[in-house]
Design a protein around this motif. Structure first.
Motif, PDB file in Angstrom:
ATOM      1  N   TRP A   1      13.299  93.382  73.645  1.00  0.00           N
ATOM      2  CA  TRP A   1      13.632  92.263  74.280  1.00  0.00           C
ATOM      3  C   TRP A   1      13.447  91.670  74.932  1.00  0.00           C
ATOM      4  O   TRP A   1      13.239  91.082  75.785  1.00  0.00           O
ATOM      5  CB  TRP A   1      14.841  91.560  73.559  1.00  0.00           C
ATOM      6  CG  TRP A   1      14.918  90.408  73.494  1.00  0.00           C
ATOM      7  CD1 TRP A   1      15.110  88.866  73.493  1.00  0.00           C
ATOM      8  CD2 TRP A   1      16.431  90.021  74.613  1.00  0.00           C
ATOM      9  NE1 TRP A   1      15.899  87.703  73.945  1.00  0.00           N
ATOM     10  CE2 TRP A   1      16.750  88.605  75.312  1.00  0.00           C
ATOM     11  CE3 TRP A   1      17.304  91.013  75.870  1.00  0.00           C
ATOM     12  CZ2 TRP A   1      17.311  87.942  75.714  1.00  0.00           C
ATOM     13  CZ3 TRP A   1      17.878  90.041  76.901  1.00  0.00           C
ATOM     14  CH2 TRP A   1      17.730  88.680  77.087  1.00  0.00           C
ATOM     15  N   PHE A   2      14.617  92.620  76.382  1.00  0.00           N
ATOM     16  CA  PHE A   2      14.309  92.174  78.117  1.00  0.00           C
ATOM     17  C   PHE A   2      13.017  92.266  77.896  1.00  0.00           C
ATOM     18  O   PHE A   2      12.606  91.243  78.939  1.00  0.00           O
ATOM     19  CB  PHE A   2      15.100  93.215  78.305  1.00  0.00           C
ATOM     20  CG  PHE A   2      15.314  92.881  79.743  1.00  0.00           C
ATOM     21  CD1 PHE A   2      16.530  92.502  79.559  1.00  0.00           C
ATOM     22  CD2 PHE A   2      14.535  94.104  80.873  1.00  0.00           C
ATOM     23  CE1 PHE A   2      16.537  91.606  81.534  1.00  0.00           C
ATOM     24  CE2 PHE A   2      15.003  93.588  82.328  1.00  0.00           C
ATOM     25  CZ  PHE A   2      15.976  92.485  82.351  1.00  0.00           C
ATOM     26  N   ALA A   3      12.278  93.230  78.054  1.00  0.00           N
ATOM     27  CA  ALA A   3      10.789  92.912  78.496  1.00  0.00           C
ATOM     28  C   ALA A   3       9.900  91.697  78.163  1.00  0.00           C
ATOM     29  O   ALA A   3       9.350  90.844  78.803  1.00  0.00           O
ATOM     30  CB  ALA A   3       9.951  94.371  78.005  1.00  0.00           C
ATOM     31  N   ALA A   4      10.066  91.262  76.689  1.00  0.00           N
ATOM     32  CA  ALA A   4       9.190  89.885  76.070  1.00  0.00           C
ATOM     33  C   ALA A   4       9.669  89.040  76.998  1.00  0.00           C
ATOM     34  O   ALA A   4       9.157  88.287  77.167  1.00  0.00           O
ATOM     35  CB  ALA A   4       9.563  90.098  74.882  1.00  0.00           C
ATOM     36  N   ALA A   5      11.743  89.044  77.323  1.00  0.00           N
ATOM     37  CA  ALA A   5      12.010  87.649  77.640  1.00  0.00           C
ATOM     38  C   ALA A   5      11.763  87.436  78.869  1.00  0.00           C
ATOM     39  O   ALA A   5      11.145  86.474  79.825  1.00  0.00           O
ATOM     40  CB  ALA A   5      13.341  88.117  77.719  1.00  0.00           C
ATOM     41  N   VAL A   6      11.511  88.522  79.904  1.00  0.00           N
ATOM     42  CA  VAL A   6      11.330  88.417  81.034  1.00  0.00           C
ATOM     43  C   VAL A   6       9.717  88.455  81.640  1.00  0.00           C
ATOM     44  O   VAL A   6       9.848  87.727  82.377  1.00  0.00           O
ATOM     45  CB  VAL A   6      11.342  89.979  81.867  1.00  0.00           C
ATOM     46  CG1 VAL A   6      10.605  89.894  83.796  1.00  0.00           C
ATOM     47  CG2 VAL A   6      13.087  90.105  82.397  1.00  0.00           C
TER      48      VAL A   6
ATOM     49  N   ALA B   1      13.805  82.867  73.389  1.00  0.00           N
ATOM     50  CA  ALA B   1      14.425  82.633  71.822  1.00  0.00           C
ATOM     51  C   ALA B   1      12.475  83.006  71.859  1.00  0.00           C
ATOM     52  O   ALA B   1      12.894  83.819  70.642  1.00  0.00           O
ATOM     53  CB  ALA B   1      13.965  80.850  71.293  1.00  0.00           C
ATOM     54  N   VAL B   2      11.684  83.304  72.347  1.00  0.00           N
ATOM     55  CA  VAL B   2      10.748  83.948  71.659  1.00  0.00           C
ATOM     56  C   VAL B   2      10.389  85.507  71.478  1.00  0.00           C
ATOM     57  O   VAL B   2       9.800  85.262  70.559  1.00  0.00           O
ATOM     58  CB  VAL B   2       9.206  82.781  72.575  1.00  0.00           C
ATOM     59  CG1 VAL B   2       8.142  83.792  71.443  1.00  0.00           C
ATOM     60  CG2 VAL B   2       9.054  81.862  72.291  1.00  0.00           C
TER      61      VAL B   2
END
Length: 114
Positions: A101-106, A69-70
């Motif tokens: 988004w993917f890099a931040a989520a991981v 979510a962040v």
């Protein structure tokens, strides 16, 4: 296993319906779709996890959801900024920023589950 799926569908359906009713009462009406989607399904899934797998497992899932979510908030803020400041089309901004988004989520997932 089939009982768990049935319970998941029932809890998910009831939760989605409840959030859709809340969203329908609020203004603007676009909130109905927002409240009827991911938050209600996530809450139903967490409730089922608590009862079937325990609080420890559900807590790990909740941290993963929070990290996603962040990361999604960062993604939407960057996409909004890019579209407003640089006059970029929405599909281009949305597609181009998926790696962000993917890099931040991981990255957040590794931090949250450490």
């Amino acid at each position: 296993m089939p009982e768990e799926f049935a319970l998941r569908f029932i809890i998910g359906g009831l939760t989605v319906s409840a959030f859709a009713i809340i969203g329908d009462v609020l203004k603007p009406k676009s909130f109905a779709g927002l409240f009827g989607a991911a938050p209600s399904v996530a809450l139903a899934g967490l409730a089922l996890l608590i009862f079937t797998k325990g609080g420890f497992y559900a807590a790990a899932e909740a941290r993963s959801m929070a990290a996603g979510a962040v990361a999604f908030c960062l993604y939407t803020a960057c996409a909004s900024w890019w579209m407003m400041r640089r006059n970029v089309a929405a599909p281009v901004a949305a597609a181009a920023l998926i790696p962000l988004w993917f890099a931040a989520a991981v990255g957040l997932w590794f931090i949250a589950l450490r």
